[in-house]
Design a protein around this motif. Structure first.
Motif, mmCIF file in Angstrom:
data_model
loop_
_atom_site.group_PDB
_atom_site.id
_atom_site.type_symbol
_atom_site.label_atom_id
_atom_site.label_comp_id
_atom_site.label_asym_id
_atom_site.label_seq_id
_atom_site.Cartn_x
_atom_site.Cartn_y
_atom_site.Cartn_z
ATOM 1 N N LYS A 175 -71.713 -41.894 -25.132
ATOM 2 C CA LYS A 175 -70.988 -40.926 -25.968
ATOM 3 C C LYS A 175 -71.889 -40.324 -27.045
ATOM 4 O O LYS A 175 -71.616 -39.246 -27.556
ATOM 5 N N LEU A 176 -72.938 -41.037 -27.397
ATOM 6 C CA LEU A 176 -73.831 -40.558 -28.445
ATOM 7 C C LEU A 176 -74.744 -39.438 -27.969
ATOM 8 O O LEU A 176 -75.339 -38.725 -28.782
ATOM 9 N N LYS A 177 -74.848 -39.292 -26.637
ATOM 10 C CA LYS A 177 -75.758 -38.294 -26.090
ATOM 11 C C LYS A 177 -75.084 -37.280 -25.165
ATOM 12 O O LYS A 177 -75.546 -36.146 -25.046
ATOM 13 N N VAL A 178 -73.999 -37.705 -24.518
ATOM 14 C CA VAL A 178 -73.378 -36.885 -23.477
ATOM 15 C C VAL A 178 -72.073 -36.277 -23.993
ATOM 16 O O VAL A 178 -71.229 -37.000 -24.547
ATOM 17 N N ALA A 239 -61.821 -40.669 -11.050
ATOM 18 C CA ALA A 239 -61.922 -39.901 -12.299
ATOM 19 C C ALA A 239 -61.438 -40.729 -13.486
ATOM 20 O O ALA A 239 -62.048 -40.730 -14.563
ATOM 21 N N LEU A 240 -60.339 -41.438 -13.296
ATOM 22 C CA LEU A 240 -59.799 -42.273 -14.372
ATOM 23 C C LEU A 240 -60.764 -43.388 -14.748
ATOM 24 O O LEU A 240 -60.913 -43.728 -15.932
ATOM 25 N N THR A 241 -61.431 -43.972 -13.760
ATOM 26 C CA THR A 241 -62.367 -45.051 -14.076
ATOM 27 C C THR A 241 -63.647 -44.523 -14.710
ATOM 28 O O THR A 241 -64.276 -45.220 -15.511
ATOM 29 N N TYR A 242 -64.059 -43.305 -14.378
ATOM 30 C CA TYR A 242 -65.182 -42.695 -15.101
ATOM 31 C C TYR A 242 -64.842 -42.556 -16.579
ATOM 32 O O TYR A 242 -65.664 -42.841 -17.455
ATOM 33 N N ASP A 243 -63.628 -42.125 -16.860
ATOM 34 C CA ASP A 243 -63.205 -41.974 -18.248
ATOM 35 C C ASP A 243 -63.194 -43.328 -18.958
ATOM 36 O O ASP A 243 -63.588 -43.439 -20.123
ATOM 37 N N THR A 247 -65.555 -44.042 -22.253
ATOM 38 C CA THR A 247 -64.901 -44.154 -23.567
ATOM 39 C C THR A 247 -64.747 -45.577 -24.083
ATOM 40 O O THR A 247 -64.305 -45.771 -25.211
ATOM 41 N N GLN A 248 -65.111 -46.575 -23.259
ATOM 42 C CA GLN A 248 -64.875 -47.970 -23.662
ATOM 43 C C GLN A 248 -66.158 -48.805 -23.614
ATOM 44 O O GLN A 248 -66.271 -49.755 -22.846
#
Length: 333
Positions: A175-178, A239-243, A247-248
């Motif tokens: 999350k810090l880069k993408v 898609a849900l597991t990518y999220d 995010t976790q």
């Protein structure tokens, strides 16, 4: 009539399995009913998030059972079947091996709606262990399974006898880069997948452009799903597991792990989520397992690091002996 239908279904399963072994992607059932796993598969019925779901698993208890157990947690692009050689080696040594397919993967349910969290998957895994009356066990997680194994060890320290992380993802916070992309974006991306695209990704990302025929079966398992008219269900769950993965992060909690831990790291690995969404300059800083393994080992108390040189994301597939020897040594301590 029933016997005739059963015979036809058995023949179709046999043919499908034969095609899969001959390196040709064939149509696969959404829950892999026409794909044979290396050991008998059972199912655990779960009622979670206001729906009835099925969690598939293999439970292999050898005749020379030594009283020790180990759970093998698969990665995102895989299922329990790819642990075949690992199961064989561990059971030979007397370990009872439990191999679940998480909800959304392999032979388990693919729900139309589900709030994926590593906590929920850990709870499901713990429910399975409670059902099997297993009070303590080693937990081994590969890739995404490494993130789940970490979460499980944090939630259930009394159950986790030992923790093993094989090229886990989540050793850095992407999350810090993408830039964040919503689930719909991942879903559209999944719908575009094909045999050629899946193989190219694994060739470059996993095997450093050095392909072996035995790798085809893992491409075919994913590509066979794309031929199913209900592939949108697979794509949505993916898609849900990518999220969930994005995010976790678990990276900030490594310091809280109490179980003795072994990191097995193929140093050639460069796996990182979201590389296509950043510049080439940023991309070069992501997924550097030759550095991440050492950094993570320093973060986890009472941990050891085994680095396997010139091996990528799948040590237990690419260089099995270098993977299994330190694993068995660690489990026997």
């Amino acid at each position: 009539m029933k016997k005739a239908l059963l015979s036809i279904f058995t023949l179709l399963v046999s043919l499908q399995f034969s095609f899969a072994q001959n390196n040709e992607p064939m149509w696969l059932d959404i829950e892999l009913a026409n794909y044979k796993y290396p050991y008998p598969v059972s199912s655990l019925n779960l009622h979670i998030q206001n729906q009835d779901l099925k969690m598939a698993y293999m439970d292999i208890k050898p005749e020379n059972y030594n009283g020790k157990n180990i759970v093998l947690l698969h990665g995102k692009n895989f299922n329990g079947a790819y642990w075949k050689t690992t199961i064989e080696a561990l059971t030979k040594e007397g370990f009872r091996v439990i191999v679940p397919d998480q909800i959304g993967f392999g032979k388990s349910s693919k729900p139309d709606y589900f709030h994926y969290t590593f906590q929920q998957l850990a709870i499901n895994t713990k429910t399975l262990l409670d059902t099997l009356r297993i009070e303590q066990t080693a937990i081994l997680g590969h890739s995404m399974g490494g993130m789940l194994a970490t979460r499980f060890a944090l939630m259930y320290p009394q159950t986790t006898k030992k923790l093993i992380l094989e090229n886990p993802i989540g050793l850095e916070d992407w999350k810090l880069k993408v830039p964040y992309k919503p689930v719909e974006w991942w879903y559209k991306s999944e719908l575009k997948k094909s045999y050629e695209g899946i193989k190219k990704y694994q060739l470059v990302s996993y095997y450093d452009n050095k392909w072996k025929p035995e790798y085809d079966q893992w491409v075919n398992l994913l590509a066979g799903w794309t031929l199913n008219s209900d592939y949108n269900s697979i794509a949505w769950n993916n898609a849900l597991t990518y999220d969930m993965i994005f995010t976790q992060p678990v990276v900030y909690e490594f310091k809280n792990i109490t179980a003795p831990t072994l990191l097995i790291i193929g140093t050639r690995d460069r796996t990182a989520l979201g590389k296509p969404l950043v510049t080439e300059e940023v991309r070069k800083t992501m997924g550097l397992y030759n550095e991440l393994g050492k950094k993570t080992q320093k973060e986890i108390p009472n941990s050891e690091l085994v680095e396997i040189e010139n091996v990528g994301h799948l040590p237990h597939i690419e260089k099995f002996e270098s993977f299994i020897k330190p694993l068995i040594k660690f489990l026997k301590k």
